[in-house]
Design an enzyme around this catalytic site. Structure first.
Site, PDB file in Angstrom:
ATOM      1  N   ASP A  10       0.833  -1.223   0.000  1.00 35.70           N
ATOM      2  CA  ASP A  10       0.000   0.000   0.000  1.00 35.70           C
ATOM      3  C   ASP A  10       0.864   1.269   0.000  1.00 35.70           C
ATOM      4  O   ASP A  10       1.672   1.493   0.891  1.00 35.70           O
ATOM      5  CB  ASP A  10      -0.874  -0.049   1.266  1.00 35.70           C
ATOM      6  CG  ASP A  10      -1.803   1.151   1.436  1.00 35.70           C
ATOM      7  OD1 ASP A  10      -1.921   1.973   0.515  1.00 35.70           O
ATOM      8  OD2 ASP A  10      -2.421   1.246   2.521  1.00 35.70           O
ATOM      9  N   HIS A  53      -3.870   4.628   6.504  1.00 36.13           N
ATOM     10  CA  HIS A  53      -2.770   4.065   5.706  1.00 36.13           C
ATOM     11  C   HIS A  53      -1.415   4.375   6.331  1.00 36.13           C
ATOM     12  O   HIS A  53      -1.181   5.492   6.796  1.00 36.13           O
ATOM     13  CB  HIS A  53      -2.814   4.643   4.289  1.00 36.13           C
ATOM     14  CG  HIS A  53      -4.102   4.372   3.589  1.00 36.13           C
ATOM     15  ND1 HIS A  53      -4.308   3.251   2.827  1.00 36.13           N
ATOM     16  CD2 HIS A  53      -5.266   5.067   3.577  1.00 36.13           C
ATOM     17  CE1 HIS A  53      -5.555   3.285   2.344  1.00 36.13           C
ATOM     18  NE2 HIS A  53      -6.153   4.373   2.784  1.00 36.13           N
TER      19      HIS A  53
END
Lengths: 561, 561
Positions: B205, B377
């Site tokens: 990610d 994130h």
């Protein structure tokens, strides 16, 4: 704190001896700043700027303040004070001067130079009065004193306007960098003196009132620039605002230190830096600036390009470089610096440019990953200092959206301005200073005036509403030629569409429906074009909605033979 | 690092014993995440999400990955692994299942529950396999192990896929909150074990790779919420994402502590919180949640409303409250909390909502003025930890625009992944893992597929281009009925315009020009409708450009009788 009532009526006649302050732009938005002061039947205008359109105003070039409330009083205007040379403060002047070209313009040297260059493009030669900090000028009944303020363009001024009704101070845009690059501070000693005398109404920049703390000094950027310059092995391309002389100065200095030459790219950048150099605001060592055409003769590590386009403007040099649609072709190892703010609403455009540049291998340095920008507007911490020094009797936040105005009002209240002496106004709201107290008096017309191509004001909210529907859904036109004596179709229906995502051939299924509806209406004796058009619109609209769940604009036209 | 060449051709047949990884979405954009793994002629899909449209895609509801590269291989698909229940990971599943409804769906309990609720709306009953962290499942030739990761929705998983070609680990979306609200950590011990065994290719990610440092723990928000709740004297209205169970949990807890009741507002919020409660992910004291209809019976200081609309979506409850277009009327003293991120591109819409609420007197608490949001994130600091623990042999950044992918690649390189083992790919780029080395093999079709109303793929780039022109400039339609035997005008020209800012009556000046041009062409014997239309388009286009400096779309239609 007083707020304007949503259904405020027009203001009454200004009471004898009172002063009226009417913002025509800049309150409720960031941009098109314009304030009208009225005393004894005479008017003084502070700033006359433009607002740049957002997504909600598609296809618009510029948005102006609405001049209609002063249109029949142009002869009463004593002058326009320009606080500094940014577009949102001077960009509307050519449009106001179109209505009366001999209104005097009052401003500092750089401000007037930038404005005159702009007016030249509009073929207007203005009457000007150049002032500087410390000057005091009587402009009709308005006794104006100019005070230096620090902002993201040199030579910015605040103005204190004395009238028998009291003293109004308008800050313009400002911050309080305590180590300014040019040594020209926001003159807190002058504001202290004005405060001692008594500021009856303070109009104060709200742009950063929501931001806690203090803006870092502009000169801190030079350290970051030096690091980036030291690491860069190939070309350096810097995008910034064409008016940010101090930012460009730091790039000039960094280039000089690192043995690089600079070329300015783009019309506004070349023009403004020329003006700033000629007037001594930008200091450039001899031979450092070269023409962009000669860059090919220099090795990559001796090149700096300075251009506009830091907001992702699609036609600017930087966007075109990101799309490989510019003579300067970005290659692996180039360094690109976006030394500017990111104005809200431009994020997608700017990130698109950053992604494009990154894809070609450039190392992109921007506000998001390095300290290459500081704001030009005072943050909350600075505003607290400012209010404690000014101690205004009445406070009216200006230059901001509602959230900024309200945050600024709260800062004023914290420093002791009584809540009932704080006025949150908005565009068009007339605030009267009578007997030392500021009060909302009413509201004049102050809507958006759109510039689109050559025309001003032709494009209205209703055109924009049509554009939004067309832009989201496209349209379907249905054409019919009808014999009005019988109501029967002579030719058509001919159906065309753009932007609806429906192929012209797919309309085959709705044509029988239209024919059926019109045959029935002919039987019923309905032959009037307008009624037939309504029937067609309804039939096609229902079909599109049922079949596709979409709502394009439907334009039926029935022509008669 | 290897980059895809812009003119990459289709990939060759996958070499025997090799593994191919083809992202169909999520590389080059934030959204529509979808990755196809291929081994031994069989396919495993990881995620199948949607992308939400930007300004550049007017009128579009959703953007899907392009399924065309797998359309003739639907029978080869062993299953779809869903890493978590966010729309950008599961939203495309109904559209893929429309093409083959029996593809098995593999995911955790909450992920499958959210997906099944969505599929029910599409009237699809899927085949599912529920898994959890620690499980290991053979799915065709793909030996999948699931690892818990922490994200902004509970029950998120990473997946390690073992094949004879090597082990591929896909992180899904993750961060590394070390004090997660539910105690469920990103399982670094499991990643360490996988790393010891040997991660041949890590897909990781990139969303926050540009952001330095570490994401603050989710639980830090509760302190801020408590302060806001303690100060609030009237109603509290919280806007957040309908899937952010942990954020809502903290609001539930704060409401409980402060003696307030909660009502959920809006279809997705009510549905998802119902699911989260039923499955035990959201813990709510008995009697705390009430129906919105009963709120009128409670005093203001006992009310909390939780709704969606934190991104300024115009139809959501919050926007309608800001416009006084909702049964809940904002009054002076209400507190509104936007407990969410501000997704780039939504700034103007969100600030419009904040300004509207502020104008009615609400105190608006948002990311810009209080710590009411943390990202889901991993930031750069966390990614460094992660890479040092995983020590992947090859790294391929996923989930991000180009700038994010590149920043993530650089973090990998810093931790010692050899530059030639780092692949920056983009949507459609096939990366082959052969003999332990990842290499770009070619590119398949991976453009945007637009959902607009009921149809998928009907609206093309060319329709969008038309919409952009129509949205910026409007259109002018010019209708003529012509006798084809003579080329003479029988009726018209009839000119209509929408969105151009030109009044229908202003067209009087162009009609003689059209008549003149057509009279001349009739003399020359030009009678073909298409040619006449071109003449009309050119005549009107030049007139508009000269008179108004605008470029609306011009639609000439010549009908023949």
């Amino acid at each position: 704190m007083s707020h304007p009532h949503p259904e405020l009526g027009p203001p009454p006649k200004l009471p004898e001896g009172g002063l009226r302050v009417t913002p025509l732009g800049g309150l409720g938005e960031i941009g098109r700043n314009m304030t009208v002061l009225e005393y004894g039947g005479r008017l003084l205008i502070v700033d006359c700027g433009v607002l740049f359109p957002e997504e909600e105003q598609p296809g618009i070039d510029l948005i102006l303040p609405d001049f209609s409330s002063i249109r029949d009083r142009l002869d009463d205007i004593e002058g326009i004070v320009l606080t500094h040379g940014h577009e949102d403060h001077i960009g509307g002047v050519p449009y106001l001067l179109r209505e009366k070209p001999d209104i005097p313009l009052i401003g500092s040297k750089l401000t007037l130079a930038l404005l005159e260059a702009k007016l030249q493009e509009h073929r207007i030669r203005p009457y000007t009065l150049q002032v500087k900090e410390g000057h005091r000028e009587r402009i009709g009944p308005f006794d104006c004193e100019f005070v230096s303020v620090n902002h993201s363009i040199p030579d910015a001024l605040a103005v204190a306007v004395r009238t028998p009704a009291g003293m109004v101070v308008h800050t313009g845009d400002f911050k309080m960098d305590q180590l300014p690059l040019d040594g020209r501070l926001t003159d807190l000693r002058a504001f202290a003196r004005l405060g001692e005398e008594g500021i009856d109404l303070l109009l104060s920049d709200s742009t950063n009132a929501e931001v806690p703390g203090f803006v870092a000094p502009e000169r801190e950027i030079s350290g970051v620039l030096r690091q980036v310059f030291a690491r860069a092995e190939k070309r350096i391309i810097v995008a910034s605002f064409a008016s940010h002389v101090h930012r460009i100065q730091q790039i000039v200095d960094a280039a000089h230190e690192h043995g690089r030459r600079i070329a300015f790219v783009g019309r506004s950048m070349v023009r403004n830096m020329g003006i700033a150099r000629d007037l001594g605001y930008l200091r450039v060592p001899a031979g450092l600036v070269v023409d962009v055409k000669t860059l090919d003769d220099l090795p990559d590590h001796e090149v700096v390009l300075v251009c506009t386009g830091s907001q992702g403007e699609p036609m600017a040099a930087l966007s075109r470089m990101a799309n490989r649609d510019h003579q300067i072709r970005i290659v692996e190892g180039d360094t690109v610096i976006l030394a500017s703010s990111l104005i809200p609403g431009n994020e997608n455009a700017v990130y698109r440019v950053i992604n494009g540049l990154t894809r070609w291998g450039a190392n992109v340095v921007h506000k998001g990953n390095a300290k290459v920008h500081v704001s030009g507007h005072a943050s909350a911490g600075e505003l607290l200092y400012f209010y404690n020094i000014c101690q205004p009797r009445n406070l009216m936040p200006v230059h901001g959206e509602w959230r900024h105005l309200r945050a600024n009002a709260e800062l004023g209240a914290m420093t002791g301005v009584p809540a009932e002496r704080i006025v949150i106004a908005e565009d068009g709201v007339a605030v009267d200073l009578v007997d030392g107290k500021a009060k909302i008096a009413g509201k004049v017309q102050a809507g958006y005036v759109y510039v689109d191509g050559l025309s001003v004001g032709d494009v209205t909210e209703s055109s924009l509403k049509d554009r939004r529907i067309l832009g989201d859904e496209g349209f379907i036109s249905v054409l019919l030629v009808v014999d009005t004596s019988t109501g029967k179709i002579v030719s058509g229906p001919s159906i065309h569409s753009r932007g609806s995502g429906i192929e012209d051939s797919d309309f085959a299924t709705v044509i029988p429906k239209i024919n059926e509806v019109l045959a029935r209406s002919a039987q019923d004796g309905v032959v009037e074009a307008h009624q037939l058009q309504q029937l067609v619109r309804r039939t096609v609209g229902k079909w599109v909605s049922d079949t596709y769940r979409r709502r394009p604009m439907i334009m039926p036209v029935v022509m008669e033979v």
